[in-house]
Design a protein around this motif. Structure first.
Motif, PDB file in Angstrom:
ATOM      1  N   SER A   1      62.881  -5.631 100.003  1.00  0.00           N
ATOM      2  CA  SER A   1      63.742  -4.565 100.487  1.00  0.00           C
ATOM      3  C   SER A   1      63.616  -3.303  99.633  1.00  0.00           C
ATOM      4  CB  SER A   1      65.192  -5.036 100.540  1.00  0.00           C
ATOM      5  OG  SER A   1      65.686  -5.230  99.240  1.00  0.00           O
ATOM      6  N   THR A   2      63.022  -3.381  98.487  1.00  0.00           N
ATOM      7  CA  THR A   2      62.814  -2.214  97.637  1.00  0.00           C
ATOM      8  C   THR A   2      61.328  -1.892  97.582  1.00  0.00           C
ATOM      9  OG1 THR A   2      62.717  -3.604  95.672  1.00  0.00           O
ATOM     10  CG2 THR A   2      64.849  -2.649  96.220  1.00  0.00           C
ATOM     11  N   SER A   3      60.754  -1.677  98.746  1.00  0.00           N
ATOM     12  CA  SER A   3      59.336  -1.371  98.788  1.00  0.00           C
ATOM     13  C   SER A   3      59.132   0.142  98.838  1.00  0.00           C
ATOM     14  CB  SER A   3      58.679  -2.037  99.991  1.00  0.00           C
ATOM     15  OG  SER A   3      59.256  -1.536 101.169  1.00  0.00           O
ATOM     16  N   PHE A   4      58.214   0.616  98.041  1.00  0.00           N
ATOM     17  CA  PHE A   4      57.851   2.017  98.027  1.00  0.00           C
ATOM     18  C   PHE A   4      56.430   2.116  97.496  1.00  0.00           C
ATOM     19  CE2 PHE A   4      61.102   1.005  94.845  1.00  0.00           C
ATOM     20  CZ  PHE A   4      60.301   0.860  93.728  1.00  0.00           C
ATOM     21  N   ASP A   5      55.847   3.277  97.653  1.00  0.00           N
ATOM     22  CA  ASP A   5      54.471   3.496  97.240  1.00  0.00           C
ATOM     23  C   ASP A   5      54.352   3.310  95.731  1.00  0.00           C
ATOM     24  OD1 ASP A   5      51.997   4.926  96.435  1.00  0.00           O
ATOM     25  OD2 ASP A   5      51.948   5.492  98.550  1.00  0.00           O
ATOM     26  N   GLU A   6      53.428   2.464  95.328  1.00  0.00           N
ATOM     27  CA  GLU A   6      53.250   2.130  93.895  1.00  0.00           C
ATOM     28  C   GLU A   6      52.887   3.345  93.044  1.00  0.00           C
ATOM     29  OE1 GLU A   6      52.482  -1.205  92.278  1.00  0.00           O
ATOM     30  OE2 GLU A   6      53.499  -2.277  93.874  1.00  0.00           O
ATOM     31  N   ARG A   7      52.285   4.362  93.649  1.00  0.00           N
ATOM     32  CA  ARG A   7      51.922   5.567  92.886  1.00  0.00           C
ATOM     33  C   ARG A   7      53.146   6.262  92.317  1.00  0.00           C
ATOM     34  NH1 ARG A   7      48.383   8.482  97.360  1.00  0.00           N
ATOM     35  NH2 ARG A   7      49.977   7.475  98.622  1.00  0.00           N
ATOM     36  N   LEU A   8      54.295   6.034  92.922  1.00  0.00           N
ATOM     37  CA  LEU A   8      55.516   6.662  92.434  1.00  0.00           C
ATOM     38  C   LEU A   8      55.951   6.112  91.086  1.00  0.00           C
ATOM     39  CD1 LEU A   8      57.556   6.973  95.736  1.00  0.00           C
ATOM     40  CD2 LEU A   8      56.216   8.720  94.562  1.00  0.00           C
ATOM     41  N   LEU A   9      55.468   4.924  90.745  1.00  0.00           N
ATOM     42  CA  LEU A   9      55.808   4.332  89.446  1.00  0.00           C
ATOM     43  C   LEU A   9      55.167   5.089  88.285  1.00  0.00           C
ATOM     44  CD1 LEU A   9      55.651   0.560  90.414  1.00  0.00           C
ATOM     45  CD2 LEU A   9      57.701   1.909  89.876  1.00  0.00           C
ATOM     46  N   GLU A  10      54.230   5.980  88.582  1.00  0.00           N
ATOM     47  CA  GLU A  10      53.649   6.836  87.543  1.00  0.00           C
ATOM     48  C   GLU A  10      54.599   7.972  87.179  1.00  0.00           C
ATOM     49  OE1 GLU A  10      49.527   8.026  88.143  1.00  0.00           O
ATOM     50  OE2 GLU A  10      49.341   6.447  89.646  1.00  0.00           O
ATOM     51  N   LEU A  11      55.597   8.217  88.041  1.00  0.00           N
ATOM     52  CA  LEU A  11      56.510   9.334  87.845  1.00  0.00           C
ATOM     53  C   LEU A  11      57.963   8.914  87.676  1.00  0.00           C
ATOM     54  CD1 LEU A  11      54.910  11.238  90.778  1.00  0.00           C
ATOM     55  CD2 LEU A  11      54.615  11.828  88.388  1.00  0.00           C
ATOM     56  N   PHE A  12      58.324   7.785  88.286  1.00  0.00           N
ATOM     57  CA  PHE A  12      59.692   7.299  88.260  1.00  0.00           C
ATOM     58  C   PHE A  12      59.704   5.863  87.760  1.00  0.00           C
ATOM     59  CE2 PHE A  12      59.473  10.240  91.908  1.00  0.00           C
ATOM     60  CZ  PHE A  12      60.501  11.109  91.616  1.00  0.00           C
ATOM     61  N   SER A  13      60.831   5.465  87.205  1.00  0.00           N
ATOM     62  CA  SER A  13      60.985   4.055  86.849  1.00  0.00           C
ATOM     63  C   SER A  13      61.373   3.276  88.103  1.00  0.00           C
ATOM     64  CB  SER A  13      62.072   3.885  85.781  1.00  0.00           C
ATOM     65  OG  SER A  13      63.348   4.137  86.348  1.00  0.00           O
ATOM     66  N   GLN A  14      61.234   1.982  88.028  1.00  0.00           N
ATOM     67  CA  GLN A  14      61.633   1.106  89.137  1.00  0.00           C
ATOM     68  C   GLN A  14      63.100   1.333  89.482  1.00  0.00           C
ATOM     69  OE1 GLN A  14      59.547  -1.376  90.533  1.00  0.00           O
ATOM     70  NE2 GLN A  14      61.102  -2.125  91.935  1.00  0.00           N
ATOM     71  N   GLU A  15      63.942   1.450  88.460  1.00  0.00           N
ATOM     72  CA  GLU A  15      65.374   1.637  88.669  1.00  0.00           C
ATOM     73  C   GLU A  15      65.669   2.971  89.356  1.00  0.00           C
ATOM     74  OE1 GLU A  15      64.051   0.851  85.548  1.00  0.00           O
ATOM     75  OE2 GLU A  15      64.432  -1.284  85.843  1.00  0.00           O
ATOM     76  N   GLU A  16      64.964   4.037  88.929  1.00  0.00           N
ATOM     77  CA  GLU A  16      65.172   5.345  89.557  1.00  0.00           C
ATOM     78  C   GLU A  16      64.807   5.297  91.040  1.00  0.00           C
ATOM     79  OE1 GLU A  16      64.309   8.695  86.168  1.00  0.00           O
ATOM     80  OE2 GLU A  16      62.596   7.475  86.814  1.00  0.00           O
ATOM     81  N   LEU A  17      63.693   4.653  91.346  1.00  0.00           N
ATOM     82  CA  LEU A  17      63.262   4.549  92.736  1.00  0.00           C
ATOM     83  C   LEU A  17      64.244   3.731  93.569  1.00  0.00           C
ATOM     84  CD1 LEU A  17      59.440   4.127  92.199  1.00  0.00           C
ATOM     85  CD2 LEU A  17      60.598   6.078  93.255  1.00  0.00           C
ATOM     86  N   GLU A  18      64.758   2.663  93.001  1.00  0.00           N
ATOM     87  CA  GLU A  18      65.744   1.856  93.725  1.00  0.00           C
ATOM     88  C   GLU A  18      67.017   2.658  93.986  1.00  0.00           C
ATOM     89  OE1 GLU A  18      66.109  -1.664  91.315  1.00  0.00           O
ATOM     90  OE2 GLU A  18      64.170  -2.440  91.998  1.00  0.00           O
ATOM     91  N   THR A  19      67.425   3.470  93.013  1.00  0.00           N
ATOM     92  CA  THR A  19      68.611   4.313  93.187  1.00  0.00           C
ATOM     93  C   THR A  19      68.377   5.353  94.276  1.00  0.00           C
ATOM     94  OG1 THR A  19      69.259   4.010  90.879  1.00  0.00           O
ATOM     95  CG2 THR A  19      70.186   5.919  92.025  1.00  0.00           C
ATOM     96  N   ILE A  20      67.210   6.001  94.241  1.00  0.00           N
ATOM     97  CA  ILE A  20      66.887   6.991  95.278  1.00  0.00           C
ATOM     98  C   ILE A  20      66.849   6.314  96.643  1.00  0.00           C
ATOM     99  CG2 ILE A  20      65.109   8.567  96.152  1.00  0.00           C
ATOM    100  CD1 ILE A  20      64.318   9.071  93.199  1.00  0.00           C
ATOM    101  N   GLN A  21      66.225   5.147  96.702  1.00  0.00           N
ATOM    102  CA  GLN A  21      66.114   4.433  97.966  1.00  0.00           C
ATOM    103  C   GLN A  21      67.500   4.073  98.524  1.00  0.00           C
ATOM    104  OE1 GLN A  21      64.140   0.579  97.884  1.00  0.00           O
ATOM    105  NE2 GLN A  21      63.061   1.161  99.761  1.00  0.00           N
ATOM    106  N   LYS A  22      68.392   3.700  97.646  1.00  0.00           N
ATOM    107  CA  LYS A  22      69.740   3.308  98.074  1.00  0.00           C
ATOM    108  C   LYS A  22      70.587   4.521  98.454  1.00  0.00           C
ATOM    109  CE  LYS A  22      73.905   1.024  96.402  1.00  0.00           C
ATOM    110  NZ  LYS A  22      74.574   0.470  95.238  1.00  0.00           N
ATOM    111  N   ASN A  23      70.570   5.576  97.619  1.00  0.00           N
ATOM    112  CA  ASN A  23      71.473   6.711  97.790  1.00  0.00           C
ATOM    113  C   ASN A  23      70.894   7.865  98.609  1.00  0.00           C
ATOM    114  OD1 ASN A  23      73.325   5.340  96.187  1.00  0.00           O
ATOM    115  ND2 ASN A  23      72.556   6.288  94.320  1.00  0.00           N
TER     116      ASN A  23
END
Length: 126
Positions: free
Chosen positions: A21-43
């Motif tokens: 359920s927390t799937s996103f493009d892996e390239r974003l992990l070069e710029l954001f942490s996993q937690e930041e991406l999960e927060t953006i995805q949720k909010n």
């Protein structure tokens, strides 16, 4: 024993479900942490959608015109070793709301054309 096996299976299934359920493009992990991406995805799911769209669609390349002086239109020069495989956000280019930007690609006869924010938004809304 049966209950322990059932509990283990349930926890394993829940773990897999949470990861998918927390799937996103892996390239974003070069710029954001996993937690930041999960927060953006949720909010802000639309923001995540926009960021992922921009990874591959906020720009394009054109051959640098040889007969025309385009230097006054350039916003700068960028270093891109492999134009088929790079992370757009690592270039740290901010989209302009109503204006395209043009960058000379260092050591190549190419221009990187960055679309306007308005153009990107209209493409996404199609």
């Amino acid at each position: 024993m049966k209950n322990l096996l059932l509990l283990t299976f349930f926890l394993f299934t829940a773990s897999i479900s949470a990861q998918s359920s927390t799937s996103f493009d892996e390239r974003l992990l070069e710029l954001f942490s996993q937690e930041e991406l999960e927060t953006i995805q949720k909010n802000e799911p639309y923001r995540l959608e926009l960021i992922e769209y921009c990874l591959d669609n906020a720009y394009y390349f054109v051959e640098a015109p040889k007969e025309k002086d385009y230097s006054t239109r350039l916003s700068g020069t960028v270093q891109i070793n492999d134009v088929k495989n790079f992370n757009f956000f690592k270039l740290e280019i901010q989209l302009k709301e109503n204006d395209y930007q043009y960058f000379k690609v260092k050591d190549k006869d190419l221009l990187l054309v960055v679309k306007s924010g308005q153009h990107v938004s209209s493409e996404m809304n199609k």
